[in-house]
Design an enzyme around this catalytic site. Structure first.
Site, mmCIF file in Angstrom:
data_model
loop_
_atom_site.group_PDB
_atom_site.id
_atom_site.type_symbol
_atom_site.label_atom_id
_atom_site.label_comp_id
_atom_site.label_asym_id
_atom_site.label_seq_id
_atom_site.Cartn_x
_atom_site.Cartn_y
_atom_site.Cartn_z
ATOM 1 N N HIS A 92 -2.212 -5.053 7.187
ATOM 2 C CA HIS A 92 -2.620 -5.267 5.795
ATOM 3 C C HIS A 92 -3.452 -6.542 5.689
ATOM 4 O O HIS A 92 -3.046 -7.598 6.180
ATOM 5 C CB HIS A 92 -1.387 -5.376 4.889
ATOM 6 C CG HIS A 92 -1.729 -5.484 3.435
ATOM 7 N ND1 HIS A 92 -1.895 -4.373 2.621
ATOM 8 C CD2 HIS A 92 -1.958 -6.574 2.655
ATOM 9 C CE1 HIS A 92 -2.198 -4.777 1.403
ATOM 10 N NE2 HIS A 92 -2.235 -6.111 1.386
ATOM 11 N N CYS A 93 -4.614 -6.434 5.064
ATOM 12 C CA CYS A 93 -5.483 -7.593 4.845
ATOM 13 C C CYS A 93 -5.230 -8.137 3.446
ATOM 14 O O CYS A 93 -5.455 -7.434 2.457
ATOM 15 C CB CYS A 93 -6.953 -7.209 5.013
ATOM 16 S SG CYS A 93 -8.081 -8.594 4.700
ATOM 17 N N CYS A 130 0.814 -1.221 0.000
ATOM 18 C CA CYS A 130 0.000 0.000 0.000
ATOM 19 C C CYS A 130 0.840 1.260 0.000
ATOM 20 O O CYS A 130 0.294 2.364 -0.119
ATOM 21 C CB CYS A 130 -0.932 0.011 1.218
ATOM 22 S SG CYS A 130 -2.080 -1.377 1.292
ATOM 23 N N CYS A 143 -13.329 -11.769 8.330
ATOM 24 C CA CYS A 143 -14.358 -12.771 8.647
ATOM 25 C C CYS A 143 -15.073 -13.224 7.372
ATOM 26 O O CYS A 143 -15.747 -12.411 6.722
ATOM 27 C CB CYS A 143 -15.369 -12.180 9.634
ATOM 28 S SG CYS A 143 -16.682 -13.341 10.083
#
Length: 336
Positions: A143-144, A133, A158
């Site tokens: 960070h996902c 990013c 989730c």
């Protein structure tokens, strides 16, 4: 030509991934819609013959159903918050960073950028930086890899809500779990009487019998699963930790500290649910702060002058620990 094919294939895979990510949500909603039909029609309108009992069951059921649906909707469609522009590398800084080959010089460039930012947590090598990013991560930001972005106070991604749970929607996620348990509990308690009647043969409607019996088993199964998950997140809230921080303690200037954000049980609850207790059970956003700076326990840490501005929280004190905002000396971590 080959690069174009690779890009098209990559886009196709991302599109398939987005579509498949909604499968768990669709499954949950199908189960919920079936439970609504089974309870309202097969139990209340077909099995129950007492009009007063029918009305009472239906009114309470719909109240619980609305609360459950509202919180689930909010958990799904409240987008996670990303770091603001001031945490991004400017065009000039990014150009300097990319053109520099020496790691020490790159760290120095990032240190200059992060010098005036409210960044406090780090890893062993310093303040955290996301190469994907191009952002210096605020405290508790991660960070996902599923959402492909950095999320403020990220807890986890989730699949059951197809969303990243973080600062903006953690309260909604907790209320979703709580009202899901209430929904299952109410169904199980009111269905149990008629479950026994069908089981002993006192009621003989075959179609309604199947729905009522299966409704009890499904409600109990989901209730048991939700109890463990909800209990775990209550424990996290009580200690002011995220799921990621429970597995890997945040690192401060003095070293790792799993209780670095612990403010006392009541203050920890207020950080997630807000100070107005009347709003705790209502699915509207009431969490404290801006997702960038968090009150923390500090030991001989320097203060950042930016943290005295009106955009940050007031200092919080605990009986045993002094709590304030601080900014550690800046060093840079290159992992994501």
């Amino acid at each position: 030509m080959q690069s174009g094919c690779r890009m098209a294939l990559s886009r196709g895979l991302r599109c398939c991934q987005r579509v498949l990510s909604w499968v768990p949500v669709i499954i949950i909603w199908l189960v919920v819609l079936w439970s609504y039909y089974a309870y309202v029609w097969e139990l209340c309108l077909v099995t129950i013959t007492n009009p007063l009992e029918q009305v009472a069951y239906l009114i309470i059921f719909h109240m619980v159903f609305i609360l459950f649906s509202w919180t689930y909707w909010k958990a799904i469609f409240t987008p996670p918050m990303q770091p603001p522009k001031k945490f991004l590398l400017s065009y000039a800084d990014k150009e300097r960073y990319d053109n520099e080959e020496r790691p020490e010089a790159q760290r120095q460039i990032l240190a200059e950028v992060a010098k005036n930012l409210p960044v406090y947590t780090r890893t062993g090598s310093g303040v955290r930086f996301c190469d994907r990013c191009q952002v210096i991560k605020p405290d508790r930001c991660h960070h996902c890899s599923v959402c492909h972005m950095c999320v403020l106070k990220m807890d986890h991604h989730c699949p059951w809500v197809n969303n990243c749970i973080g600062f903006s929607n953690y309260k909604f996620f907790l209320l979703f779990l709580a009202y899901s348990m209430l929904y299952c509990t109410y169904i199980a308690c009111t269905v149990f009487k008629y479950f026994l009647l069908y089981w002993t043969g006192d009621l003989t409607n075959g179609r309604a019998k199947f729905h009522v019996l299966f409704l009890l088993f499904v409600a109990l199964m989901f209730f048991i699963s939700l109890t463990f998950l909800f209990g775990y997140h209550c424990w996290l809230v009580g200690f002011n930790r995220t799921t990621l921080e429970a597995f890997s303690a945040p690192v401060f200037q003095s070293g790792p500290d799993k209780n670095g954000f612990y403010l006392g049980f009541c203050k920890n609850l207020e950080e997630v649910f807000g100070r107005d207790k009347k709003m705790w059970l209502i699915p509207v956003f009431t969490s404290l702060g801006n997702g960038l700076s968090f009150p923390m326990r500090t030991i001989n840490e320097s203060r950042n002058p930016l943290l005295s501005t009106e955009d940050n929280w007031e200092d919080v004190t605990d009986e045993e620990n002094s709590v304030s905002y601080g900014l550690s000396d800046v060093a840079i971590d290159m992992d994501t």
